[in-house]
Write a protein that holds these residues in place. Sequence first.
Motif, PDB file in Angstrom:
ATOM      1  N   SER A 183      26.404  -8.388 111.038  1.00 11.57           N
ATOM      2  CA  SER A 183      26.240  -7.528 109.867  1.00 11.57           C
ATOM      3  C   SER A 183      24.866  -7.729 109.235  1.00 11.57           C
ATOM      4  O   SER A 183      24.207  -6.760 108.823  1.00 11.57           O
ATOM      5  CB  SER A 183      27.339  -7.827 108.853  1.00 11.57           C
ATOM      6  OG  SER A 183      27.236  -6.994 107.729  1.00 11.57           O
ATOM      7  N   ARG A 184      24.398  -8.966 109.156  1.00  8.88           N
ATOM      8  CA  ARG A 184      23.062  -9.214 108.611  1.00  8.88           C
ATOM      9  C   ARG A 184      21.979  -8.586 109.478  1.00  8.88           C
ATOM     10  O   ARG A 184      20.943  -8.158 108.973  1.00  8.88           O
ATOM     11  CB  ARG A 184      22.834 -10.727 108.486  1.00  8.88           C
ATOM     12  CG  ARG A 184      23.596 -11.382 107.358  1.00  8.88           C
ATOM     13  CD  ARG A 184      23.357 -12.882 107.336  1.00  8.88           C
ATOM     14  NE  ARG A 184      23.915 -13.497 106.142  1.00  8.88           N
ATOM     15  CZ  ARG A 184      23.847 -14.787 105.868  1.00  8.88           C
ATOM     16  NH1 ARG A 184      23.227 -15.609 106.718  1.00  8.88           N
ATOM     17  NH2 ARG A 184      24.379 -15.279 104.761  1.00  8.88           N
ATOM     18  N   TRP A 185      22.201  -8.545 110.786  1.00  7.70           N
ATOM     19  CA  TRP A 185      21.208  -7.930 111.656  1.00  7.70           C
ATOM     20  C   TRP A 185      20.991  -6.468 111.282  1.00  7.70           C
ATOM     21  O   TRP A 185      19.863  -5.970 111.346  1.00  7.70           O
ATOM     22  CB  TRP A 185      21.655  -8.043 113.116  1.00  7.70           C
ATOM     23  CG  TRP A 185      20.591  -7.594 114.084  1.00  7.70           C
ATOM     24  CD1 TRP A 185      19.639  -8.367 114.673  1.00  7.70           C
ATOM     25  CD2 TRP A 185      20.376  -6.252 114.557  1.00  7.70           C
ATOM     26  NE1 TRP A 185      18.835  -7.600 115.485  1.00  7.70           N
ATOM     27  CE2 TRP A 185      19.265  -6.290 115.431  1.00  7.70           C
ATOM     28  CE3 TRP A 185      20.999  -5.035 114.321  1.00  7.70           C
ATOM     29  CZ2 TRP A 185      18.779  -5.156 116.071  1.00  7.70           C
ATOM     30  CZ3 TRP A 185      20.513  -3.897 114.952  1.00  7.70           C
ATOM     31  CH2 TRP A 185      19.414  -3.966 115.817  1.00  7.70           C
ATOM     32  N   THR A 186      22.044  -5.759 110.891  1.00  2.00           N
ATOM     33  CA  THR A 186      21.883  -4.349 110.508  1.00  2.00           C
ATOM     34  C   THR A 186      21.021  -4.211 109.258  1.00  2.00           C
ATOM     35  O   THR A 186      20.301  -3.218 109.093  1.00  2.00           O
ATOM     36  CB  THR A 186      23.246  -3.694 110.269  1.00  2.00           C
ATOM     37  OG1 THR A 186      23.934  -4.372 109.205  1.00  2.00           O
ATOM     38  CG2 THR A 186      24.099  -3.737 111.527  1.00  2.00           C
ATOM     39  N   ILE A 187      21.092  -5.196 108.347  1.00  2.00           N
ATOM     40  CA  ILE A 187      20.247  -5.149 107.151  1.00  2.00           C
ATOM     41  C   ILE A 187      18.781  -5.314 107.544  1.00  2.00           C
ATOM     42  O   ILE A 187      17.907  -4.563 107.084  1.00  2.00           O
ATOM     43  CB  ILE A 187      20.676  -6.245 106.156  1.00  2.00           C
ATOM     44  CG1 ILE A 187      22.118  -6.026 105.726  1.00  2.00           C
ATOM     45  CG2 ILE A 187      19.751  -6.262 104.947  1.00  2.00           C
ATOM     46  CD1 ILE A 187      22.684  -7.154 104.881  1.00  2.00           C
ATOM     47  N   ALA A 188      18.504  -6.301 108.417  1.00  2.00           N
ATOM     48  CA  ALA A 188      17.129  -6.475 108.892  1.00  2.00           C
ATOM     49  C   ALA A 188      16.670  -5.253 109.692  1.00  2.00           C
ATOM     50  O   ALA A 188      15.504  -4.844 109.595  1.00  2.00           O
ATOM     51  CB  ALA A 188      17.041  -7.738 109.751  1.00  2.00           C
ATOM     52  N   HIS A 189      17.576  -4.679 110.450  1.00  7.66           N
ATOM     53  CA  HIS A 189      17.244  -3.468 111.220  1.00  7.66           C
ATOM     54  C   HIS A 189      16.909  -2.309 110.285  1.00  7.66           C
ATOM     55  O   HIS A 189      15.972  -1.537 110.543  1.00  7.66           O
ATOM     56  CB  HIS A 189      18.423  -3.110 112.120  1.00  7.66           C
ATOM     57  CG  HIS A 189      18.272  -1.806 112.832  1.00  7.66           C
ATOM     58  ND1 HIS A 189      17.245  -1.534 113.716  1.00  7.66           N
ATOM     59  CD2 HIS A 189      19.033  -0.670 112.791  1.00  7.66           C
ATOM     60  CE1 HIS A 189      17.372  -0.314 114.188  1.00  7.66           C
ATOM     61  NE2 HIS A 189      18.445   0.227 113.640  1.00  7.66           N
ATOM     62  N   CYS A 190      17.633  -2.178 109.189  1.00  3.05           N
ATOM     63  CA  CYS A 190      17.340  -1.133 108.208  1.00  3.05           C
ATOM     64  C   CYS A 190      15.927  -1.295 107.638  1.00  3.05           C
ATOM     65  O   CYS A 190      15.218  -0.306 107.416  1.00  3.05           O
ATOM     66  CB  CYS A 190      18.360  -1.166 107.078  1.00  3.05           C
ATOM     67  SG  CYS A 190      19.688   0.024 107.234  1.00  3.05           S
ATOM     68  N   CYS A 191      15.525  -2.532 107.396  1.00  4.02           N
ATOM     69  CA  CYS A 191      14.171  -2.764 106.885  1.00  4.02           C
ATOM     70  C   CYS A 191      13.120  -2.334 107.904  1.00  4.02           C
ATOM     71  O   CYS A 191      12.078  -1.765 107.537  1.00  4.02           O
ATOM     72  CB  CYS A 191      13.992  -4.239 106.530  1.00  4.02           C
ATOM     73  SG  CYS A 191      14.941  -4.772 105.090  1.00  4.02           S
ATOM     74  N   GLU A 192      13.371  -2.585 109.181  1.00  3.72           N
ATOM     75  CA  GLU A 192      12.437  -2.132 110.211  1.00  3.72           C
ATOM     76  C   GLU A 192      12.392  -0.607 110.279  1.00  3.72           C
ATOM     77  O   GLU A 192      11.318  -0.015 110.476  1.00  3.72           O
ATOM     78  CB  GLU A 192      12.839  -2.717 111.559  1.00  3.72           C
ATOM     79  CG  GLU A 192      12.614  -4.217 111.680  1.00  3.72           C
ATOM     80  CD  GLU A 192      12.816  -4.714 113.097  1.00  3.72           C
ATOM     81  OE1 GLU A 192      13.405  -3.968 113.914  1.00  3.72           O
ATOM     82  OE2 GLU A 192      12.385  -5.836 113.400  1.00  3.72           O
TER      83      GLU A 192
END
Length: 573
Positions: free
Chosen positions: A392-401
């Motif tokens: 789930s945290r990966w999706t947050i970092a992915h959103c920032c990218e």
Amino acid sequence: MTESQVQATIGCNFCRDNHYKCERARPDADCKRCLRAKRKCVRKDRLRIRLHSFPAEEGRRRWLPLPRVVDFVDETAQTIQEYKEEFSRQASLPQQTSPAKETHQDHNPTSEQDVSLAWPTPPSTDLPAKISDLRRTASSPYVGFRAFDPVRELQQPSEPLPLKSAPSSINDGAGIYSYSSPTSSRVQSSTFDVDAPDSSVFSSVICWPLTSPLEASLIRNFVDKVSHFFDFCDKRRRFALDVPQHARTNYTLSRAMFALSARHLSLISEFDTYIANQYQQQCLESLIPLLDEPDTLADEALLAALVILRLLEELDVSIAGSDKHEHLLGTQAIIAAQKHHIMSSGLREAAFWAALRQELYVSTTTHRPPRLRIEAAALDSTFANADDWDWSRWTIAHCCEVLDFAFGPQSNSTARFEEVMADNKRWNTAKPSTFDPYYQNNEVNLFEMFPDVRYQSAWHVMGVQYHLLAHLLLIIHNPNIPSVGPARRSALQKVDAAVRSDICRMSGIGYSNSHTPAAMIVACLGIALCGDRFPNRQDQEKLHDVQIYTEKTIGWPTSTIRAQLRETWEWNA
């Protein structure tokens, strides 16, 4: 001067309403603008002022003599005593339960008075069907406590609260940045005095165990309800469990926690808004001097307090009128000072992820690259043994990218688009099976245009929501869409259809999972981005209701977005 003479000296109604100079050839002729527009030139004084003098009354007037020095009486003490007596009288009155409101069959979906009447009844009994039930139901997931009614308990402290004029804002540029109270326009002469010696609630020192029922109830509300805004990707629930423990010895953090909890209650119930203002004032008074001390910049409790104040600032948009991002800048400065230890687990790491999500929201609404980010590639190495909350945290970092691509210098790069889109698809295909919903019904039209999709945990809900938000941003910023030619129209139609599908699913997920209030915030963010791509009036009304429902139930401000969408949809026309 006669009435006709007065009309000859003033402009016509049209020119006065639009602040034009009224030009006419003669005083009694029509003005040039009305003549060109072929409209009737109406020139009439709207204020019936009788321009007369009264010489006969001069002899009968009595003028009071005034002394050379005028003394003004300070009635502050008397006023405080009157307020205290009124609080005591109100506290002694028996509580009466207001009768339930009748359901109107002809409810207008565009009205904001009671949107829950137009909203379909959720299949789960966790969330009351009516907004008014939030204050009457003890089992409400947002307001009620198990043993008592918070509105009744929090509005009646053990002793009457004195009122006194207090400063409504702090503005000191000595620290990293300056603060000003977002609610200063509403707090003027009747605020709780933080320094009053006889006040049993607003104390300048930490007293543990707490002796105030008010503060005890605010902690309970923070742990049970408000912490869900922060802990949806944290299995250890550090904001729910660690923040109250740190607040035992950290005065600034305790005031921030009380202020946010009180503001949350005031937005979703009839709780007094001035209580949140006073706790916020105390927090800022203790926080600003700390910003000048280098040692405090490494304090994880200070970072958590700034993250809490940032959420308070976001909730105060409906009161302050705009988002000044003051606490967001402070959070970024503290994170920069702690960057070498930011991922060292504990409360510091939890506060960083909360700050990252707050920056993501601001970046999306202001259309700029995020100023705070973490490389999603840095998390890939842990995917072999990753837990669900790590996915789930990966999706947050992915959103920032994705935001960095959409609003950054590489927005026209096809290669970068394909790379980020491939990451989005890879997460969707490689995610664990635990991210599959335990219930999904697309056939039965329970939510009319929204599917009913339910997930087990908060990190499953938010992982899917942020993945859909990233996909939404990618398809609307696709550089491969033709700029001209017949293929452009067909490509835009496919994009609009995909956008509508993502927004409907995000709204359905948010509404179906009431245990995760942040899911509705992400759904409203998607509506703010692409709500203009819904041409059907009935669909527009449902999206409008989603935003009203979000503000009524969790306190997230959506009035500005609603006003912009109503103008875009041309409802007023």
